[in-house]
Design a protein around this motif. Structure first.
Motif, short mmCIF file in Angstrom:
data_model
loop_
_atom_site.label_atom_id
_atom_site.label_comp_id
_atom_site.label_asym_id
_atom_site.label_seq_id
_atom_site.Cartn_x
_atom_site.Cartn_y
_atom_site.Cartn_z
N ALA A 167 0.83 -1.21 0.00
CA ALA A 167 0.00 0.00 0.00
C ALA A 167 0.86 1.25 0.00
CB ALA A 167 -0.93 0.00 1.21
N THR A 168 2.00 1.20 -0.70
CA THR A 168 2.98 2.27 -0.56
C THR A 168 2.47 3.63 -1.00
OG1 THR A 168 5.29 2.86 -0.95
CG2 THR A 168 4.10 1.94 -2.81
N SER A 169 1.65 3.71 -2.04
CA SER A 169 1.15 5.02 -2.45
C SER A 169 -0.32 5.19 -2.08
CB SER A 169 1.33 5.22 -3.96
OG SER A 169 0.79 4.14 -4.69
N ALA A 170 -0.75 4.43 -1.06
CA ALA A 170 -2.13 4.52 -0.57
C ALA A 170 -2.22 4.97 0.88
CB ALA A 170 -2.82 3.16 -0.73
N VAL A 171 -1.31 4.49 1.72
CA VAL A 171 -1.37 4.82 3.15
C VAL A 171 -1.25 6.34 3.33
CG1 VAL A 171 -0.24 4.52 5.38
CG2 VAL A 171 -0.40 2.59 3.80
N PHE A 172 -2.13 6.89 4.15
CA PHE A 172 -2.28 8.33 4.42
C PHE A 172 -2.99 9.07 3.29
CE2 PHE A 172 1.22 7.42 7.40
CZ PHE A 172 0.69 7.97 8.55
N ALA A 173 -3.46 8.36 2.25
CA ALA A 173 -4.19 9.04 1.17
C ALA A 173 -5.48 8.32 0.82
CB ALA A 173 -3.33 9.17 -0.08
N MET A 174 -5.67 7.09 1.29
CA MET A 174 -6.86 6.32 0.94
C MET A 174 -7.35 5.57 2.17
SD MET A 174 -5.47 4.75 -2.69
CE MET A 174 -4.65 5.86 -3.84
N GLU A 175 -8.66 5.34 2.22
CA GLU A 175 -9.24 4.56 3.30
C GLU A 175 -8.84 3.09 3.12
OE1 GLU A 175 -10.85 5.58 5.86
OE2 GLU A 175 -11.66 7.57 5.38
#
Length: 370
Positions: A167-175
């Protein structure tokens, strides 16, 4: 006409990503520099990095957070080498990094029972094919394709296999549905605009149970070892890292975490990224020569936003260079393995005003090269 207003921050790279608004190197806690990561001050800082991450993400009770070497790639390979083997594996890939995990599992680990489920750039495989009795490996957001998972509804609550999520480009930007995810990896240099070379490894109690009950058949490099004597090396998840981290990078990460807290927490960082995507969507809707690589809105990434253009590959290179030469946008060419086009980072550290200022320049540059 050539626009006059330029973005104040022209850094739209998808990794390392733009620093947070107002970032100054001089604002970092420089007392960490030149100190051992095993000193009391070093251990406190690394433990804070783990604890503050867990707090901001509101992780379920019992989830561990550790700092590991090798960025997100290192975190994912530590997880796969340590956990895979006792069950069949379903591995999903729809862009270059997911394809890389397929290669690791099939050609390096050479696991005997593997199903690979793939899709082209900009699309998703049928995630409902995941067998809850199998271990499942997947990315949440395709950093090089601009396609993300819309939800985790396809993950069974009563699964017996583990879910291992890049989830490297998801954590802190996606639920993210944390209770459905047993292993989550990410890196500092994506949504938080931190520095590279360090990865974050998040383990659920189910993943810890696997680690303590299963010993892989293959040799395990020292930097992959999460257990000692059949028990989890808990120190890793208290900031006692496997090898020496950069304390400058640790100070930088702590600065980024404090910024997230300052703006109102992870919900606000998600909201900023979502608003950035809306700016780009409005532009595409009224501009005939640019198209989202992920055409379906529900699966469109709000961080690494990928586009195709009505231009040849050579013209796209000219457009990217032209914008960089003008000091308007840096590093926005598509990933080397992806279809020719643009990739514009829209994570929380990018200001909506800078994206808005970029768009007239895209129009101008297109006219110059078309």
């Amino acid at each position: 006409m050539k626009p006059s207003l330029k973005p104040q921050n022209p850094n739209f790279s998808s990794g390392p990503c733009s620093k947070r608004p107002g970032y100054r190197l001089s604002n970092l806690d420089q007392t960490l520099l030149g100190r051992s990561h095993r000193s009391s001050i070093g251990k406190i800082a690394l433990k804070k990095a783990c604890d503050q991450t867990a707090q901001l993400l509101d992780l379920p009770a019992g989830y561990r957070v550790g700092v590991v070497p090798g960025s997100d790639t290192g975190a994912m390979e530590i997880a796969m080498w340590s956990l895979l083997g006792p069950r069949p594996v379903d591995v999903f890939g729809w862009e270059s990094f997911g394809q890389g995990w397929i290669t690791d599992i099939t050609k390096q680990l050479k696991l005997p029972e593997v199903r690979t489920l793939t899709a082209d750039y900009g699309q998703l495989p049928d995630m409902t094919q995941a067998n809850p009795e199998h271990d499942t490996v997947f990315t949440w957001n395709g950093t090089t394709s601009g396609a993300k998972l819309p939800n985790g509804d396809w993950i069974a609550d009563e699964r017996t296999g583990l879910t291992i999520c890049d989830a490297t480009s998801a954590v802190f930007a996606m639920e993210l549905p944390w209770s459905k995810l047993d292993v989550v990896t990410f890196s500092w240099q994506k949504v938080l605009g931190g520095e590279g070379a360090h990865g974050m490894l998040i383990l659920s109690p189910r993943a810890v149970e696997r680690l303590e009950s299963y010993t892989p058949a293959w040799p395990m490099p020292k930097i992959f070892r999460l257990t000692a004597g059949g028990k989890l090396s808990e120190g890793i998840f208290r900031g006692e890292t496997i090898n020496t981290p950069s304390m400058l990078c640790v100070a930088d990460y702590l600065d980024a975490l404090s910024w997230v807290e300052l703006i109102g927490g992870v919900q606000q960082s998600i909201a900023k990224s979502t608003a950035n995507l809306a700016v780009l969507e409005a532009f595409v809707e009224q501009t005939p020569w640019i198209h989202f690589l992920a055409q379906e809105a529900a699966i469109r990434s709000n961080t690494s936003v990928c586009f195709t253009l009505d231009l040849s590959a050579e013209q796209i290179k000219q457009l990217v260079k032209l914008l960089a030469d003008e000091g308007v946008a840096y590093d926005i060419g598509a990933y080397k393995d992806a279809p020719d086009g643009l990739r514009i980072w829209a994570g929380a550290t990018v200001e909506e005003a800078d994206l808005s200022a970029l768009l007239p320049w895209l129009d101008w540059a297109y006219t110059q090269v078309a």
